[in-house]
Motif scaffolding. Structure first.
Motif, short mmCIF file in Angstrom:
data_model
loop_
_atom_site.label_atom_id
_atom_site.label_comp_id
_atom_site.label_asym_id
_atom_site.label_seq_id
_atom_site.Cartn_x
_atom_site.Cartn_y
_atom_site.Cartn_z
N SER A 1 73.36 73.93 65.11
CA SER A 1 73.82 73.94 63.72
C SER A 1 72.84 73.21 62.81
O SER A 1 72.27 72.18 63.18
CB SER A 1 75.19 73.28 63.63
N ALA A 2 72.67 73.75 61.61
CA ALA A 2 71.84 73.06 60.61
C ALA A 2 72.51 71.77 60.15
O ALA A 2 71.82 70.82 59.77
CB ALA A 2 71.60 73.98 59.42
N THR A 3 73.83 71.76 60.15
CA THR A 3 74.56 70.57 59.69
C THR A 3 75.61 70.20 60.74
O THR A 3 75.30 69.61 61.75
CB THR A 3 75.21 70.86 58.32
N PHE A 4 76.85 70.51 60.48
CA PHE A 4 77.92 70.31 61.45
C PHE A 4 78.38 71.67 61.93
O PHE A 4 78.22 72.66 61.21
CB PHE A 4 79.08 69.54 60.79
N PRO A 5 78.93 71.77 63.16
CA PRO A 5 79.35 70.69 64.07
C PRO A 5 78.18 70.05 64.82
O PRO A 5 77.11 70.65 64.97
CB PRO A 5 80.29 71.41 65.04
N MET A 6 78.44 68.81 65.28
CA MET A 6 77.49 68.08 66.11
C MET A 6 78.21 67.58 67.36
O MET A 6 79.40 67.84 67.55
CB MET A 6 76.87 66.92 65.33
N GLU A 7 77.47 66.84 68.18
CA GLU A 7 78.01 66.37 69.47
C GLU A 7 78.78 65.07 69.26
O GLU A 7 78.29 63.97 69.53
CB GLU A 7 76.87 66.17 70.46
N MET A 8 80.02 65.17 68.78
CA MET A 8 80.79 63.99 68.41
C MET A 8 81.23 63.15 69.61
O MET A 8 81.65 62.00 69.43
CB MET A 8 82.00 64.40 67.58
N ASP A 9 81.14 63.69 70.81
CA ASP A 9 81.45 62.87 71.97
C ASP A 9 80.42 61.76 72.16
O ASP A 9 80.65 60.80 72.90
CB ASP A 9 81.53 63.73 73.23
N ARG A 10 79.28 61.86 71.48
CA ARG A 10 78.23 60.84 71.57
C ARG A 10 78.32 59.82 70.44
O ARG A 10 77.56 58.85 70.42
CB ARG A 10 76.85 61.50 71.52
N TYR A 11 79.17 60.05 69.47
CA TYR A 11 79.28 59.17 68.30
C TYR A 11 79.73 57.77 68.73
O TYR A 11 80.58 57.65 69.61
CB TYR A 11 80.30 59.78 67.33
N PRO A 12 79.17 56.70 68.15
CA PRO A 12 78.25 56.65 67.02
C PRO A 12 76.77 56.67 67.40
O PRO A 12 75.93 56.22 66.62
CB PRO A 12 78.62 55.33 66.35
N GLY A 13 76.45 57.20 68.56
CA GLY A 13 75.05 57.36 68.93
C GLY A 13 74.47 58.62 68.31
O GLY A 13 74.97 59.13 67.31
N ARG A 14 73.43 59.14 68.93
CA ARG A 14 72.79 60.35 68.41
C ARG A 14 73.71 61.54 68.61
O ARG A 14 74.01 61.94 69.74
CB ARG A 14 71.46 60.57 69.13
N ILE A 15 74.12 62.16 67.50
CA ILE A 15 75.06 63.27 67.58
C ILE A 15 74.39 64.62 67.32
O ILE A 15 74.97 65.67 67.58
CB ILE A 15 76.23 63.08 66.59
N TRP A 16 73.16 64.62 66.82
CA TRP A 16 72.47 65.87 66.51
C TRP A 16 71.72 66.38 67.74
O TRP A 16 71.20 65.60 68.55
CB TRP A 16 71.53 65.70 65.33
N VAL A 17 71.66 67.70 67.89
CA VAL A 17 70.97 68.31 69.02
C VAL A 17 69.46 68.19 68.85
O VAL A 17 68.74 67.86 69.80
CB VAL A 17 71.38 69.79 69.16
N VAL A 18 68.99 68.46 67.65
CA VAL A 18 67.56 68.37 67.35
C VAL A 18 67.42 67.80 65.94
O VAL A 18 68.22 68.11 65.05
CB VAL A 18 66.87 69.75 67.46
N ALA A 19 66.43 66.96 65.74
CA ALA A 19 66.19 66.36 64.43
C ALA A 19 65.37 67.33 63.59
O ALA A 19 64.17 67.50 63.81
CB ALA A 19 65.48 65.02 64.58
N HIS A 20 66.02 67.97 62.64
CA HIS A 20 65.35 69.02 61.86
C HIS A 20 64.19 68.50 61.02
O HIS A 20 63.18 69.20 60.84
CB HIS A 20 66.36 69.70 60.93
N LYS A 21 64.31 67.29 60.50
CA LYS A 21 63.28 66.78 59.57
C LYS A 21 61.92 66.59 60.25
O LYS A 21 60.92 67.11 59.74
CB LYS A 21 63.76 65.48 58.92
N PRO A 22 61.83 65.85 61.36
CA PRO A 22 60.50 65.70 61.97
C PRO A 22 59.91 67.01 62.46
O PRO A 22 58.68 67.18 62.45
CB PRO A 22 60.74 64.72 63.12
N VAL A 23 60.75 67.95 62.88
CA VAL A 23 60.24 69.26 63.29
C VAL A 23 59.62 69.97 62.09
O VAL A 23 58.52 70.54 62.17
CB VAL A 23 61.35 70.11 63.93
N ALA A 24 60.31 69.93 60.95
CA ALA A 24 59.78 70.57 59.74
C ALA A 24 58.46 69.93 59.31
O ALA A 24 57.52 70.63 58.91
CB ALA A 24 60.80 70.48 58.61
N VAL A 25 58.39 68.62 59.40
CA VAL A 25 57.15 67.92 59.04
C VAL A 25 56.01 68.31 59.98
O VAL A 25 54.89 68.60 59.54
CB VAL A 25 57.37 66.39 59.04
N ALA A 26 56.29 68.33 61.27
CA ALA A 26 55.26 68.69 62.25
C ALA A 26 54.79 70.13 62.07
O ALA A 26 53.62 70.45 62.30
CB ALA A 26 55.80 68.49 63.67
#
Length: 344
Positions: free
Chosen positions: A127-152
């Motif tokens: 997902s671009a936004t939500f849903p995310m992996e809420m079972d990991r909250y409050p740790g890393r809930i996103w599958v992939v970090a879109h921002k650094p990928v876009a920058v790279a």
């Protein structure tokens, strides 16, 4: 050579039908020009590619490998947002723009993933936004970090407000990433300059002082206010219900408009309380001209309505955000809340 199968499996109608095909295997390299056309035709406004082996994305490797074992490439997608919707002090307008643009980019990613699958390539579109992996909250809930990928991939650079600024579209974009199990014939490279003007309008716009003039970023201040109706804020709201002695006590703690706003977020997707840093950013070739033509008029039209808006600002007790909000915005209501995160 195809492997030998047990007789019972080999004689299954599905297996016999597949074995009778004479299709060529999927190519072991995806043509970048073909893939770019697929992405733009699917609804993306811009696209670029990055390799999983990029050292700048090393921290993503284990996470994307878990989502798609054998992942080899990233497809970074951009969808433009309508600027004046994001700039509107009527936040339902801005939130509708965020939500609708999210739907558009997720739909584009879904179509691209289908095209890749039909061409014989493994791919997943988190997902671009939500849903995310809420079972990991409050740790890393996103599958992939879109921002650094876009920058790279060369689609932009992070400004001091921690949003990616596209060289043409500015920060009025949403990002998505597709994970692909095949190499791509050519990958993008990071921009050799930053579109950020360092104008500091985002500093002036943030109602809780989360962005410092020196570039420091107070993530907690941002999340407590802007994400009030997301994870932590919802938990604090629920705690308030639990802590209240009765209905009258609860309604003395939470206003009718706050309850209605939380209901709206629960019913029609969570709403952001600010995101003013996005609204005021003048960077980007398609965005900058009104700012260059008359900076004062630009600030009067875009920045001042957000600063003048009467609204509730959510802050933690004894925090720099509280001190900033009370000093800078005496006409706004400052409400002390809990972060909703254990230990914070």
């Amino acid at each position: 050579m195809k492997p030998k199968l047990p007789p019972r499996l080999a004689d299954h109608p599905t297996v016999r039908a597949v074995r009778a095909r004479s299709e060529a295997p999927a190519p072991d390299l995806i043509d970048a020009d073909w893939l770019r056309r697929v992405c733009l035709d699917a609804g993306a406004d811009d696209v670029a590619f990055a390799t999983v082996d990029d050292p700048a994305l090393a921290s993503e490797r284990e996470h994307v490998e878990a989502a798609l074992p054998g992942v080899r490439s990233y497809i970074s997608l951009v969808v433009k947002m309508n600027r004046d919707n994001v700039r509107s002090s009527t936040r339902s307008v801005a939130n509708q723009e965020f939500h609708r643009s999210g739907e558009i980019i997720n739909e584009a990613a879904h179509r691209i993933t289908r095209a890749l699958e039909d061409a014989g390539h493994r791919a997943v579109n988190p997902s671009a936004t939500f849903p995310m992996e809420m079972d990991r909250y409050p740790g890393r809930i996103w599958v992939v970090a879109h921002k650094p990928v876009a920058v790279a991939a060369g689609l932009g650079v992070m400004g001091i407000h921690r949003n990616v600024i596209h060289p043409k579209f500015g920060n009025f974009i949403l990002l998505a990433t597709i994970l692909v199990g095949t190499p791509i014939s050519s990958y993008g490279e990071p921009l050799d300059y930053s579109p950020c003007l360092e104008c500091k309008l985002c500093v002036a716009a943030c109602p809780v002082g989360a962005i410092g003039k020196d570039g420091e970023f107070d993530f907690v201040a941002c999340s407590v206010h802007n994400y009030r109706e997301f994870m932590g804020g919802f938990t604090d709201w629920a705690q308030t219900i639990a802590d209240s002695a009765d209905a009258d006590d609860f309604r003395s703690r939470v206003s009718d408009s706050e309850n209605a706003s939380m209901w709206q977020s629960l019913s029609f997707k969570a709403n952001y309380k600010a995101a003013y840093c996005l609204a005021v950013c003048p960077a980007g070739e398609d965005v900058i001209e009104p700012y260059l033509d008359d900076r004062k008029a630009f600030m009067d039209r875009v920045l001042k309505p957000l600063q003048d808006k009467r609204e509730t600002l959510y802050v933690l007790p004894n925090s720099p955000a509280r001190a900033h909000a009370e000093k800078r915005y005496p006409h706004k209501t400052v409400k002390v809340v809990d972060s909703g995160i254990r230990g914070r």
